[in-house]
Motif scaffolding. Structure first.
Motif, PDB file in Angstrom:
ATOM      1  N   THR A 161      26.820  15.942  15.791  1.00 36.85           N
ATOM      2  CA  THR A 161      25.500  16.541  15.535  1.00 36.85           C
ATOM      3  C   THR A 161      25.226  16.675  14.032  1.00 36.85           C
ATOM      4  O   THR A 161      24.117  16.386  13.574  1.00 36.85           O
ATOM      5  CB  THR A 161      25.406  17.940  16.181  1.00 36.85           C
ATOM      6  OG1 THR A 161      26.482  18.756  15.699  1.00 36.85           O
ATOM      7  CG2 THR A 161      25.485  17.859  17.701  1.00 36.85           C
ATOM      8  N   CYS A 162      26.247  17.089  13.270  1.00 38.83           N
ATOM      9  CA  CYS A 162      26.087  17.234  11.812  1.00 38.83           C
ATOM     10  C   CYS A 162      25.785  15.894  11.168  1.00 38.83           C
ATOM     11  O   CYS A 162      24.935  15.784  10.287  1.00 38.83           O
ATOM     12  CB  CYS A 162      27.353  17.849  11.208  1.00 38.83           C
ATOM     13  SG  CYS A 162      27.499  17.683   9.423  1.00 38.83           S
ATOM     14  N   HIS A 163      26.476  14.855  11.615  1.00 36.41           N
ATOM     15  CA  HIS A 163      26.278  13.538  11.011  1.00 36.41           C
ATOM     16  C   HIS A 163      24.870  13.009  11.285  1.00 36.41           C
ATOM     17  O   HIS A 163      24.261  12.375  10.412  1.00 36.41           O
ATOM     18  CB  HIS A 163      27.317  12.539  11.540  1.00 36.41           C
ATOM     19  CG  HIS A 163      28.730  12.906  11.180  1.00 36.41           C
ATOM     20  ND1 HIS A 163      29.821  12.168  11.575  1.00 36.41           N
ATOM     21  CD2 HIS A 163      29.228  13.949  10.453  1.00 36.41           C
ATOM     22  CE1 HIS A 163      30.928  12.737  11.108  1.00 36.41           C
ATOM     23  NE2 HIS A 163      30.595  13.819  10.435  1.00 36.41           N
ATOM     24  N   LEU A 188      31.372  14.816  22.275  1.00 41.56           N
ATOM     25  CA  LEU A 188      30.355  15.368  21.375  1.00 41.56           C
ATOM     26  C   LEU A 188      31.052  16.204  20.313  1.00 41.56           C
ATOM     27  O   LEU A 188      31.782  17.143  20.645  1.00 41.56           O
ATOM     28  CB  LEU A 188      29.373  16.245  22.162  1.00 41.56           C
ATOM     29  CG  LEU A 188      28.238  16.820  21.314  1.00 41.56           C
ATOM     30  CD1 LEU A 188      27.198  15.757  21.006  1.00 41.56           C
ATOM     31  CD2 LEU A 188      27.578  18.007  22.004  1.00 41.56           C
ATOM     32  N   HIS A 189      30.862  15.850  19.054  1.00 47.78           N
ATOM     33  CA  HIS A 189      31.319  16.701  17.963  1.00 47.78           C
ATOM     34  C   HIS A 189      30.193  17.664  17.637  1.00 47.78           C
ATOM     35  O   HIS A 189      29.119  17.245  17.214  1.00 47.78           O
ATOM     36  CB  HIS A 189      31.657  15.857  16.718  1.00 47.78           C
ATOM     37  CG  HIS A 189      33.018  15.240  16.778  1.00 47.78           C
ATOM     38  ND1 HIS A 189      33.468  14.317  15.861  1.00 47.78           N
ATOM     39  CD2 HIS A 189      34.037  15.442  17.650  1.00 47.78           C
ATOM     40  CE1 HIS A 189      34.709  13.977  16.163  1.00 47.78           C
ATOM     41  NE2 HIS A 189      35.082  14.634  17.243  1.00 47.78           N
ATOM     42  N   CYS A 190      30.440  18.948  17.873  1.00 48.54           N
ATOM     43  CA  CYS A 190      29.407  19.964  17.733  1.00 48.54           C
ATOM     44  C   CYS A 190      29.610  20.721  16.426  1.00 48.54           C
ATOM     45  O   CYS A 190      30.527  21.533  16.316  1.00 48.54           O
ATOM     46  CB  CYS A 190      29.481  20.908  18.931  1.00 48.54           C
ATOM     47  SG  CYS A 190      28.265  22.213  18.868  1.00 48.54           S
ATOM     48  N   ASN A 191      28.795  20.418  15.428  1.00 52.67           N
ATOM     49  CA  ASN A 191      28.942  21.019  14.111  1.00 52.67           C
ATOM     50  C   ASN A 191      27.583  21.315  13.508  1.00 52.67           C
ATOM     51  O   ASN A 191      26.640  20.557  13.725  1.00 52.67           O
ATOM     52  CB  ASN A 191      29.656  20.038  13.155  1.00 52.67           C
ATOM     53  CG  ASN A 191      31.000  19.568  13.693  1.00 52.67           C
ATOM     54  OD1 ASN A 191      31.847  20.377  14.023  1.00 52.67           O
ATOM     55  ND2 ASN A 191      31.188  18.257  13.799  1.00 52.67           N
ATOM     56  N   ASP A 192      27.507  22.387  12.722  1.00 56.10           N
ATOM     57  CA  ASP A 192      26.359  22.632  11.865  1.00 56.10           C
ATOM     58  C   ASP A 192      26.650  21.922  10.534  1.00 56.10           C
ATOM     59  O   ASP A 192      27.758  21.402  10.337  1.00 56.10           O
ATOM     60  CB  ASP A 192      26.185  24.154  11.675  1.00 56.10           C
ATOM     61  CG  ASP A 192      24.780  24.551  11.237  1.00 56.10           C
ATOM     62  OD1 ASP A 192      24.083  23.719  10.623  1.00 56.10           O
ATOM     63  OD2 ASP A 192      24.392  25.712  11.491  1.00 56.10           O
ATOM     64  N   VAL A 216      18.364  23.744  18.208  1.00 56.53           N
ATOM     65  CA  VAL A 216      18.336  22.269  18.225  1.00 56.53           C
ATOM     66  C   VAL A 216      19.729  21.737  18.598  1.00 56.53           C
ATOM     67  O   VAL A 216      19.863  20.806  19.389  1.00 56.53           O
ATOM     68  CB  VAL A 216      17.851  21.708  16.862  1.00 56.53           C
ATOM     69  CG1 VAL A 216      18.057  20.200  16.783  1.00 56.53           C
ATOM     70  CG2 VAL A 216      16.387  22.064  16.633  1.00 56.53           C
ATOM     71  N   ILE A 217      20.757  22.375  18.042  1.00 57.84           N
ATOM     72  CA  ILE A 217      22.133  21.976  18.400  1.00 57.84           C
ATOM     73  C   ILE A 217      22.346  22.210  19.901  1.00 57.84           C
ATOM     74  O   ILE A 217      22.898  21.354  20.601  1.00 57.84           O
ATOM     75  CB  ILE A 217      23.177  22.758  17.569  1.00 57.84           C
ATOM     76  CG1 ILE A 217      23.002  22.461  16.075  1.00 57.84           C
ATOM     77  CG2 ILE A 217      24.600  22.406  18.025  1.00 57.84           C
ATOM     78  CD1 ILE A 217      23.926  23.266  15.158  1.00 57.84           C
ATOM     79  N   ARG A 218      21.871  23.327  20.382  1.00 59.87           N
ATOM     80  CA  ARG A 218      21.986  23.658  21.811  1.00 59.87           C
ATOM     81  C   ARG A 218      21.328  22.564  22.665  1.00 59.87           C
ATOM     82  O   ARG A 218      21.910  22.107  23.655  1.00 59.87           O
ATOM     83  CB  ARG A 218      21.290  25.006  22.052  1.00 59.87           C
ATOM     84  CG  ARG A 218      21.461  25.569  23.413  1.00 59.87           C
ATOM     85  CD  ARG A 218      22.759  26.294  23.610  1.00 59.87           C
ATOM     86  NE  ARG A 218      22.750  27.684  23.201  1.00 59.87           N
ATOM     87  CZ  ARG A 218      23.860  28.398  23.002  1.00 59.87           C
ATOM     88  NH1 ARG A 218      25.038  27.848  23.162  1.00 59.87           N
ATOM     89  NH2 ARG A 218      23.789  29.649  22.648  1.00 59.87           N
ATOM     90  N   ALA A 219      20.142  22.159  22.267  1.00 57.51           N
ATOM     91  CA  ALA A 219      19.424  21.120  23.019  1.00 57.51           C
ATOM     92  C   ALA A 219      20.181  19.790  22.966  1.00 57.51           C
ATOM     93  O   ALA A 219      20.209  19.035  23.952  1.00 57.51           O
ATOM     94  CB  ALA A 219      18.020  20.949  22.456  1.00 57.51           C
ATOM     95  N   MET A 220      20.823  19.513  21.835  1.00 56.71           N
ATOM     96  CA  MET A 220      21.601  18.265  21.706  1.00 56.71           C
ATOM     97  C   MET A 220      22.823  18.303  22.635  1.00 56.71           C
ATOM     98  O   MET A 220      23.184  17.290  23.234  1.00 56.71           O
ATOM     99  CB  MET A 220      22.023  18.045  20.251  1.00 56.71           C
ATOM    100  CG  MET A 220      20.857  17.746  19.325  1.00 56.71           C
ATOM    101  SD  MET A 220      21.306  17.888  17.572  1.00 56.71           S
ATOM    102  CE  MET A 220      21.809  16.234  17.226  1.00 56.71           C
ATOM    103  N   ILE A 221      23.453  19.469  22.746  1.00 56.94           N
ATOM    104  CA  ILE A 221      24.610  19.607  23.649  1.00 56.94           C
ATOM    105  C   ILE A 221      24.172  19.274  25.074  1.00 56.94           C
ATOM    106  O   ILE A 221      24.814  18.493  25.784  1.00 56.94           O
ATOM    107  CB  ILE A 221      25.193  21.046  23.604  1.00 56.94           C
ATOM    108  CG1 ILE A 221      25.762  21.357  22.227  1.00 56.94           C
ATOM    109  CG2 ILE A 221      26.269  21.228  24.684  1.00 56.94           C
ATOM    110  CD1 ILE A 221      26.178  22.829  22.045  1.00 56.94           C
ATOM    111  N   LEU A 231      34.565  21.179  18.623  1.00 52.17           N
ATOM    112  CA  LEU A 231      34.067  21.818  17.403  1.00 52.17           C
ATOM    113  C   LEU A 231      34.940  21.381  16.228  1.00 52.17           C
ATOM    114  O   LEU A 231      36.174  21.427  16.324  1.00 52.17           O
ATOM    115  CB  LEU A 231      34.109  23.334  17.541  1.00 52.17           C
ATOM    116  CG  LEU A 231      33.017  23.942  18.432  1.00 52.17           C
ATOM    117  CD1 LEU A 231      33.485  25.258  19.016  1.00 52.17           C
ATOM    118  CD2 LEU A 231      31.713  24.125  17.660  1.00 52.17           C
ATOM    119  N   GLU A 232      34.303  20.964  15.163  1.00 48.79           N
ATOM    120  CA  GLU A 232      35.035  20.608  13.930  1.00 48.79           C
ATOM    121  C   GLU A 232      34.531  21.491  12.803  1.00 48.79           C
ATOM    122  O   GLU A 232      34.208  21.020  11.719  1.00 48.79           O
ATOM    123  CB  GLU A 232      34.782  19.149  13.562  1.00 48.79           C
ATOM    124  CG  GLU A 232      35.275  18.114  14.554  1.00 48.79           C
ATOM    125  CD  GLU A 232      34.868  16.713  14.125  1.00 48.79           C
ATOM    126  OE1 GLU A 232      33.673  16.474  13.869  1.00 48.79           O
ATOM    127  OE2 GLU A 232      35.763  15.859  14.050  1.00 48.79           O
TER     128      GLU A 232
END
Ligand code: ZN
Length: 252
Positions: A161-163, A188-192, A216-221, A231-232
């Motif tokens: 997500t961050c990328h 899924l790599h979930c990062n801000d 937005v991250i939530r919607a992407m998940i 999580l990274e």
């Protein structure tokens, strides 16, 4: 959805227990080097733990580099990493899409060579990258060209997500556009992100502490339909990030 995190190499199963992780991601050596991973004395324990383990290949690898002096050792280290991952029963090996600094159109051809050269005992997952002008998997249209070239090979996809934010993609529908190209997001790599959209910077932040909108991250998940989320994000805040992810999943 299995929820996990990137953990240290010392005691990945201990970390998984302490943090209540369903899955872990780890390196198998120095992430900045081309060195061959050492065999792990706890290989059997890792193999039979029941915890899915994902291995992140060293950042240094770039199988798309113009120079064979980087490209060839990159292929070799990737192969050694995948073999070492197989020895611990890993579920997959995640590797960045890389850069073809000379001619971006060479990128998919150089990746084709990687898969044409050998069959991997553990699934290789190519990850979208944050930046660089001649990236091979930064934008969705680049990923589309790569996937077209790799058609027929056993290769998976890891979406970060961050990328995607750093790349400058429109986050409203980027997951759907990626899925239309790759079919399935395996991890899924979930990062801000610590940086503004489109900056190309690969600097992860804890959820809600960076420049991305947590909703937005939530919607992407949700859109990713990925079977595994990793999580990274920086420690110790990753513990709060885990709680945030889990809370969203149990929400009606
Ligand atoms: Zn990532």
């Amino acid at each position: 959805m299995l929820i996990g995190a990137h953990v240290g190499q010392e005691d990945p199963l201990g970390d998984a227990r302490a943090m209540g992780l369903d899955a872990v991601q780890m390196f198998l050596g120095d992430p900045q080097s081309f060195s061959k991973p050492d065999p792990r004395p706890d290989a059997e324990e890792l193999k039979t733990s029941g915890v899915p383990i994902y291995v992140h290949a060293p950042y240094r690898l770039n199988p798309c580099h113009p120079s064979p002096r980087i490209r060839v050792p990159s292929r070799k280290t990737l192969a050694q990493t995948v073999d070492a991952a197989a020895a611990i029963g890993a579920a997959g090996v995640i590797v960045h899409g890389g850069h073809a600094e000379d001619r971006p159109e060479e990128g998919p051809i150089r990746w084709w060579k990687v898969f044409e050269e050998r069959e991997f005992p553990t699934r290789v997952l190519i990850e979208n990258t944050a930046g660089g002008d001649n990236a091979v998997a930064r934008y969705v249209d680049q990923i589309a060209r790569l996937w077209e070239k790799l058609d027929g090979f056993e290769v998976g996809f890891c979406f970060d997500t961050c990328h995607a934010h750093a790349a400058g993609e429109d986050l409203v529908d980027v997951v759907e556009r990626v899925l239309a190209v790759v079919g399935t997001i395996d991890v899924l790599h979930c990062n801000d992100s610590r940086d503004l959209p489109g900056t190309g910077a690969d600097r992860h932040a804890n959820i809600g502490k960076g420049k991305m909108d947590p909703e937005v991250i939530r919607a992407m998940i949700e859109a990713s339909k990925a079977p595994v989320l990793i999580l990274e994000t920086p420690w110790p805040g990753v513990v709060d990030d885990l709680a945030w992810v889990r809370e969203g999943l149990t929400r009606p």
